[in-house]
Design a protein around this motif. Structure first.
Motif: not given
Length: 817
Positions: A93, A239, A485, A496, A593
């Protein structure tokens, strides 16, 4: 004459080389020392071959699948369905942020270039890349004429005010704010799924190369500081692939610690021995074992990864510790007047079995990690076991052979003898340790140990499984990755940390009313779990489209019973978001999520999802856990929780068996095991105090600490028991054990700790955690052995008759004087 020499006697009758019988000793000893040149030539040839293998075939990489617990049902479910869930696997991402807003033409031009560059990057699954500039990101609206839609990015976008207004309208109609557009409209996301293998080469994706490509072709090229009136552009990348790439880059810095650890070990041993030549041989033989390890690993095709990169450090430290014991024995014997060859052979006789048992214990500490069905941990176990096995040849065999030629400096030999005064006593510290063979001191030591162990036991009850910090706990909190992040989690509604439950049905089954209703119930149940931000599944899109088909009437914001209405809603939903179900509609994910992937959050989500799946799964409709990054983390936590205690049981069982074989006395085994168990408990208590959870990176630590820590007891007790067998009192036996191996036990503890303490400064946090814990275990095991072995021996081994039949020396053909 040699047959009458007690190897544990500090003042034996010393034969000349001419008086020594070369055919004495065990068959193994004769095979080695009567053919020393052959041994050295063979070792040299092996070293050359393995050095070539290490230089030409060794790789540093990690794969996505290598960190998955392969046999766990959750992971099996994911692997069986991963081709149907491209958006929930290994993906990057990439968020492109600006200090203005995303509607700035300069920003959009930069975003387009980045998107195009990523699509052409090797290893990227191009068909599934999503950004504002890909046609797969679409908008939909209901008009009097029916549904209308298209790509969010207007076909004729040219940066003009009109095109910009159209883009704003399309974004508003698409519902991608919080998903592909930041909540403050100052950033947008590019979703980049990755393939498992490079289609051009068929090889696994090189994450280090991919990470460097992202840094050089994306971040370095497109980040802008905002100078000269241009907008500031910042790029955030997260990621698995980027994480592994950053870890591998951090390994480069860690490797510099190897030289520092070698230097510290060299200095410590040199200060102790005051002999340059023997110290250099100890370091060289230990480094040779590391070289053998790397060559063998490369020959078998195992790559080094961020988890196993620390193993060579451990092998080197273990090798130095065993080498120091051999060197110490030879120095002492030469100091008493023995020829260097005779001294090497006597030291081999005295310590080979103890060293072999200790090395096997070390290997067991690594080998038991094979029970964890996580390939990266199993690779660590194989790599470490190979390295420890190499030590048998380099440090137990080659080192004494080399020292039989080189010997030690006369000054070092004389000094080793001067350190013992006429009464056979050593320095104040060693005299103090000898006091623990007395009842009053022994009771005091055991009381203190019991108090510490009790406190540790209470603390370890709070030990957590899994990650205790947000972001990527493998890296420091202030690392670039974790800052990226944090930015993405703060500016996007969908984090994420995805936990996905796969709904598996027959073909077209996910469109059935009952299936959608059951999935909706699951989504609702997950939304009630603390730590779940929101859920997404096909039913949400079907509701919106159904209501839109009836002029947006909220009464139609529901899952209709009419199958034609459901089919139409799903068909329209798939245009904008094909990830909601697979091609034949047999797999439909329900995605939660999460706010983070801490252990407590995952435990709550797993409990809710697993309970629902058990209660609602039918032959026609199965709810399968789990996919997504959080789902994989949850499965890993479960495997680690199950393996944590099993590993300790296995390693303790193996070490107990080895000690029984060596000592032939259950009392001696108890004496050896209690300090180890105490240290294990205190190590887990330390993890609680430092906020370190049990996870893939820290799980091996306690097992390694037990396997390596038993070395101290093996060397001390082997000498002590041999002396007691010869009739010495416990006090005299332990004093002589301290003289012969006790000093080196302390030296070994310092050396091992010095070899791993440098990890504390690693940019890789789990390596720093391992450094802290292993340093504690090595030092604690050393102190525990020096204090608790005499204290426990006072109650269990004080009577020499209880120890008489159980010395290693008696099984190597020695008799007392």
């Amino acid at each position: 004459m040699a047959a009458n020499i007690d190897p544990q006697d500090p003042t034996p009758e010393v034969p000349t080389l001419a008086e020594f019988n070369p055919n004495s000793g065990s068959r193994l000893e004769r095979s080695i020392f009567n053919h020393r040149v052959v041994v050295m030539v063979l070792c040299a040839l092996v070293t050359v071959v393995l050095a070539i293998l290490a230089a030409t075939r060794l790789e540093l990489n990690a794969s996505f699948e290598s960190v998955l617990p392969q046999s766990h049902p959750y992971i099996k479910n994911y692997l069986d369905n991963r081709q149907e869930l491209r958006g929930l696997g290994n993906a990057l991402r990439i968020v492109v942020a600006t200090d203005r807003d995303i509607f700035d033409p300069t920003y959009q031009d930069t975003l387009k270039k980045i998107s195009d560059e990523l699509i052409l990057t090797p290893g990227v699954d191009r068909a599934w890349v999503k950004s504002l500039w890909t046609p797969s990101v679409r908008w939909t609206e209901i008009t009097e004429e029916g549904f209308q839609g298209g790509p969010v990015m207007p076909d004729n976008y040219d940066g003009s005010p009109a095109a910009t207004e159209q883009l704003k309208l399309n974004i508003a109609r698409s519902g991608i704010v919080g998903r592909f557009v930041g909540n403050d409209f100052k950033s947008s996301m590019i979703f980049v799924p990755l393939m498992d293998k490079d289609p051009a080469t068929g090889e696994s994706i090189d994450y280090r190369a991919l990470s460097h490509t992202l840094e050089e072709n994306i971040r370095a090229r497109f980040e802008q500081t905002g100078a000269a009136g241009a907008p500031e552009i910042r790029i955030h990348i997260i990621g698995f692939a980027k994480l592994i790439g950053d870890l591998i880059d951090g390994v480069g810095e860690v490797m510099s610690y190897f030289a520092f650890a070698a230097l510290v070990a060299f200095v410590v041993i040199l200060i102790y021995s005051r002999c340059l030549r023997s110290t250099l041989l100890v370091i060289a033989c230990s480094a040779t074992a590391v070289l053998w390890q790397l060559g063998i690993v490369a020959g078998f095709g195992y790559p080094l990864d961020p988890f196993s990169i620390l193993v060579p450090f451990l092998v080197f430290a273990i090798g130095v510790s065993h080498g120091a014991q051999k060197m110490n024995g030879i120095v002492q014997d030469i100091g008493r007047g023995m020829h260097r060859l005779v001294a090497a052979r006597f030291t081999f006789r005295r310590l080979f079995l103890a060293g072999l048992t200790a090395i096997v214990s070390d290997a067991v500490g690594f080998a038991v990690l094979m029970v964890i069905d996580i390939p990266v941990i199993q690779a660590l176990a194989v790599t470490a076991s190979v390295g420890v096995a190499a030590l048998v040849f380099t440090n137990l065999v080659l080192l004494p052979v080399l020292l039989s030629y080189v010997g030690v400096s006369p000054a070092a030999a004389r000094r080793s003898v001067r350190e013992t005064d006429v009464n056979g006593q050593t320095g104040a510290v060693w005299r103090l340790l000898n006091r623990f063979t007395e009842r009053r001191w022994a009771i005091g030591a055991l009381v203190v140990a019991a108090v510490l162990t009790g406190a540790g036991q209470m603390l370890r009850a709070e030990l957590k499984i899994g990650d205790l910090d947000a972001g990527a706990p493998e890296l420091r909190a202030d690392s670039r990755y974790n800052r990226d992040n944090a930015y993405i989690n703060a500016n996007y509604a969908l984090s994420s940390d995805q936990f996905a439950v796969m709904v598996r049905t027959e073909a077209e089954g996910c469109l059935k009313y009952q299936t959608l209703v059951e999935a909706d119930r699951l989504a609702w149940a997950l939304q009630q779990v603390p730590g779940v931000h929101t859920t997404v599944f096909l039913g949400d899109a079907v509701r919106q489209i159904t209501a839109g088909s009836y002029e947006g009437n909220p009464k139609w914001l529901t899952i209709a019973r009419n199958q034609n209405v459901l089919n139409y809603g799903a068909q329209q939903a798939s245009v904008n978001n094909p990830d909601l179900f697979n091609t034949d509609c047999s797999v439909m994910p329900v995605i939660a999520y999460l706010s983070d992937h801490r252990a407590e959050t995952l435990d709550r989500v797993v409990a809710a999802a697993a309970g629902f799946a058990e209660a609602h799964s039918t032959p026609e409709r199965q709810f399968l856990l789990a996919a997504g990054s959080a789902g994989i983390d949850a499965a890993t936590n479960i495997v680690v929780r199950e393996a944590n205690q099993a590993i300790l049981l296995y390693v303790y069982a193996a070490v107990i068996v080895l000690c029984l074989i060596s000592f032939r006395s259950w009392r001696a085994v108890v004496v050896a095991m209690i300090p180890l168990m105490m240290t294990s408990i205190l190590c887990e208590a330390l993890m609680v105090l430092l906020g370190i959870g049990v996870k893939v990176g820290t799980l091996p630590v306690i097992a390694l600490g037990v396997g390596i820590g038993v070395d101290y007891a093996l060397y001390l007790l082997s000498t002590q028991l041999a002396q007691q067998r010869a009739g010495a009192s416990l006090a005299d036996a332990y004093r002589r054990a301290l003289q012969f191996t006790g000093k080196v036990v302390a030296l070994v503890g310092v050396t091992l700790a010095a070899g791993v303490v440098t990890w504390i400064w690693s940019p890789i946090k789990f390596q720093a955690d391992m450094g802290i814990l292993l340093t504690f275990m090595f030092v604690s095991n050393m102190i525990g052995a020096l204090i608790l072995i005499p204290a426990l021996s006072h109650f269990l081994l004080r009577d020499s008759a209880k120890a008489a039949t159980f010395s290693m020396s008696s099984r190597l053909g020695y008799t007392g004087r």
